[in-house]
Design a protein around this motif. Structure first.
Motif, mmCIF file in Angstrom:
data_model
loop_
_atom_site.group_PDB
_atom_site.id
_atom_site.type_symbol
_atom_site.label_atom_id
_atom_site.label_comp_id
_atom_site.label_asym_id
_atom_site.label_seq_id
_atom_site.Cartn_x
_atom_site.Cartn_y
_atom_site.Cartn_z
ATOM 1 N N LEU A 113 32.171 48.183 33.826
ATOM 2 C CA LEU A 113 33.159 49.252 33.697
ATOM 3 C C LEU A 113 34.417 48.757 32.983
ATOM 4 C CD1 LEU A 113 33.317 52.240 34.535
ATOM 5 C CD2 LEU A 113 34.477 51.508 36.628
ATOM 6 N N ARG A 114 34.642 47.441 33.061
ATOM 7 C CA ARG A 114 35.740 46.787 32.327
ATOM 8 C C ARG A 114 37.098 47.422 32.637
ATOM 9 N NH1 ARG A 114 32.648 46.163 26.457
ATOM 10 N NH2 ARG A 114 30.781 45.143 27.299
ATOM 11 N N VAL A 115 37.401 47.486 33.933
ATOM 12 C CA VAL A 115 38.677 48.073 34.335
ATOM 13 C C VAL A 115 39.834 47.157 33.957
ATOM 14 C CG1 VAL A 115 37.641 49.333 36.269
ATOM 15 C CG2 VAL A 115 38.607 47.050 36.655
ATOM 16 N N MET A 116 40.998 47.763 33.806
ATOM 17 C CA MET A 116 42.264 47.040 33.717
ATOM 18 C C MET A 116 42.971 47.213 35.063
ATOM 19 S SD MET A 116 41.937 46.088 30.574
ATOM 20 C CE MET A 116 43.545 45.514 30.010
ATOM 21 N N ASP A 117 44.003 46.424 35.287
ATOM 22 C CA ASP A 117 44.683 46.487 36.577
ATOM 23 C C ASP A 117 45.292 47.854 36.858
ATOM 24 O OD1 ASP A 117 43.996 43.896 37.122
ATOM 25 O OD2 ASP A 117 45.932 43.036 36.565
ATOM 26 N N ASP A 118 45.610 48.605 35.789
ATOM 27 C CA ASP A 118 46.231 49.913 35.978
ATOM 28 C C ASP A 118 45.267 51.067 35.705
ATOM 29 O OD1 ASP A 118 45.979 49.557 33.268
ATOM 30 O OD2 ASP A 118 48.024 50.167 32.759
ATOM 31 N N SER A 119 43.966 50.794 35.657
ATOM 32 C CA SER A 119 42.991 51.845 35.361
ATOM 33 C C SER A 119 42.919 52.871 36.482
ATOM 34 C CB SER A 119 41.592 51.237 35.161
ATOM 35 O OG SER A 119 41.531 50.449 34.002
ATOM 36 N N ARG A 120 42.804 54.147 36.090
ATOM 37 C CA ARG A 120 42.525 55.222 37.028
ATOM 38 C C ARG A 120 41.050 55.569 36.902
ATOM 39 N NH1 ARG A 120 46.424 58.286 39.160
ATOM 40 N NH2 ARG A 120 45.146 60.147 38.976
ATOM 41 N N VAL A 121 40.328 55.507 38.029
ATOM 42 C CA VAL A 121 38.871 55.612 38.004
ATOM 43 C C VAL A 121 38.401 56.816 38.802
ATOM 44 C CG1 VAL A 121 36.699 54.436 38.510
ATOM 45 C CG2 VAL A 121 38.690 53.099 37.803
ATOM 46 N N VAL A 206 41.241 59.854 29.072
ATOM 47 C CA VAL A 206 42.153 59.492 27.997
ATOM 48 C C VAL A 206 41.328 58.966 26.822
ATOM 49 C CG1 VAL A 206 43.983 58.934 29.644
ATOM 50 C CG2 VAL A 206 42.461 57.120 28.821
ATOM 51 N N PRO A 207 41.826 59.074 25.591
ATOM 52 C CA PRO A 207 41.109 58.460 24.466
ATOM 53 C C PRO A 207 40.916 56.964 24.707
ATOM 54 C CG PRO A 207 42.809 59.947 23.678
ATOM 55 C CD PRO A 207 43.019 59.824 25.156
ATOM 56 N N GLY A 208 39.710 56.490 24.436
ATOM 57 C CA GLY A 208 39.394 55.092 24.686
ATOM 58 C C GLY A 208 38.833 54.828 26.071
ATOM 59 N N ALA A 209 38.745 55.855 26.907
ATOM 60 C CA ALA A 209 38.182 55.690 28.254
ATOM 61 C C ALA A 209 36.716 55.269 28.167
ATOM 62 C CB ALA A 209 38.315 56.989 29.036
ATOM 63 N N ARG A 210 36.247 54.682 29.251
ATOM 64 C CA ARG A 210 34.862 54.216 29.312
ATOM 65 C C ARG A 210 34.134 54.976 30.412
ATOM 66 N NH1 ARG A 210 32.073 49.789 27.348
ATOM 67 N NH2 ARG A 210 30.560 48.722 28.697
#
Length: 328
Positions: A113-121, A206-210
């Motif tokens: 999923l390659r989350v970032m620390d501030d990702s909203r999932v 958001v654009p670029g979301a996975r």
């Protein structure tokens, strides 16, 4: 089992079994794409999310549960909770409607999923709440939303999460419609099999979301370009999940035994994947001819594009000769 604490012996057993599971997942390579998830699996107690589960038995299922009066049965329950195996957690009329996925597969999906620390999932399919807890451990409660169609599933997931000390947003609703009131999302992960990619998800990203979701016995990873378009490839991993349920969602049925296909190839796992991916577009003989001509292509050669009001799967090139429409 509710929220009643385990006795010390079972707590010690759970801790050692959890540590052994984390080691096993690590050896499998499931953490390789994002090793930080190892900490979440080491910290979140899976047994709190499966106070009972079902194992196959002669003539049906047998329930394992944490309040069994037999201490040996309680020990089996704890050990089973930390097996690297899927656990059936809810049946309806003998049909599996909810489960706790195999932990190593969960770890691989979360890593991919390659989350970032501030990702909203957004998670589609709350299950037991265990996956949401792993994400909440890493990202924080306020960045995680999980949705499920059935109120009894969301209520039990909410209880399990609270017992473990996590409070992400748990929503009852049709996952195919997403959760617009919690949007926008940086990542969407589905824990149920799809037949296509719901357009509502793209509009909530958001654009670029996975997006990562089970599709046709595989795992598709899509990058969202905008509210109308997304594209990506399958991972190499096989994946079998309970189907996404909800209004207007076609249910994937297992590929049958196709006639006219050589018996030696008929049950090949990658050919069955292609049969499922192209159902309704290619007949089995056509699918087999393609599969044979292309030398049994691995899943990574396949992909999916959503755009221009349609969705389609493809081999090697979204504008190439091998393209098949997915259900609307």
């Amino acid at each position: 089992m509710g929220t009643r604490a385990l006795d010390k012996d079972l707590e010690d057993l759970a801790a050692s079994a959890r540590a052994a599971l984390v080691r096993e997942i690590g050896i499998s390579g499931a953490f390789d794409a994002d090793p930080v998830w190892r900490e979440a699996f080491a910290a979140v107690p899976r047994h709190l999310f499966v106070p009972y589960y079902y194992v196959g038995a002669l003539g049906g299922y047998e329930r394992c549960w944490g309040e069994d009066p037999d201490p040996r049965a309680r020990e089996r329950w704890v050990r089973g909770a930390y097996d690297d195996a899927p656990l059936a957690t809810r049946l309806r009329d003998g049909e599996l409607v909810s489960s706790s996925s195999q932990p190593s597969l969960m770890a691989q999906m979360l890593a991919e999923l390659r989350v970032m620390d501030d990702s909203r999932v957004l998670e589609i399919g709350a299950g037991t709440g265990y996956n949401a807890a792993l994400m909440a451990y890493r990202l924080g409660d306020d960045r995680v939303t999980t949705v499920d169609l059935y109120p009894e599933i969301t209520e039990s997931a909410r209880q399990h999460l609270a017992a473990a000390g996590y409070h992400p947003a748990v929503v009852t609703g049709d996952g195919a419609r997403g959760v617009p009131e919690r949007a926008p999302f940086d990542r969407i992960i589905a824990t149920c099999t799809l037949t296509s990619i719901p357009r509502a998800w793209l509009a909530q990203c958001v654009p670029g979301a996975r997006i990562l979701a089970p599709l046709a016995t595989g795992l598709i990873t899509l990058t969202v370009r905008d509210a109308e378009r997304a594209e990506g490839h399958f991972l190499h991993t096989p994946a079998y999940f309970v189907p996404l349920r909800g209004e207007g969602r076609p249910q994937p049925d297992p590929a049958g035994s196709p006639g006219g296909v050589p018996r030696v190839a008929r049950d090949h796992e990658l050919l069955r994947f292609l049969f499922t991916l192209t159902r309704g577009s290619l007949d089995p003989q056509e699918a087999y001819a393609l599969w044979d001509r292309e030398h049994a292509p691995q899943r990574e050669r396949y992909g999916v594009t959503v755009g221009d009001g349609a969705a389609w799967a493809w081999l090697d090139d979204p504008e190439g000769p091998y393209v098949w429409p997915l259900p609307g």
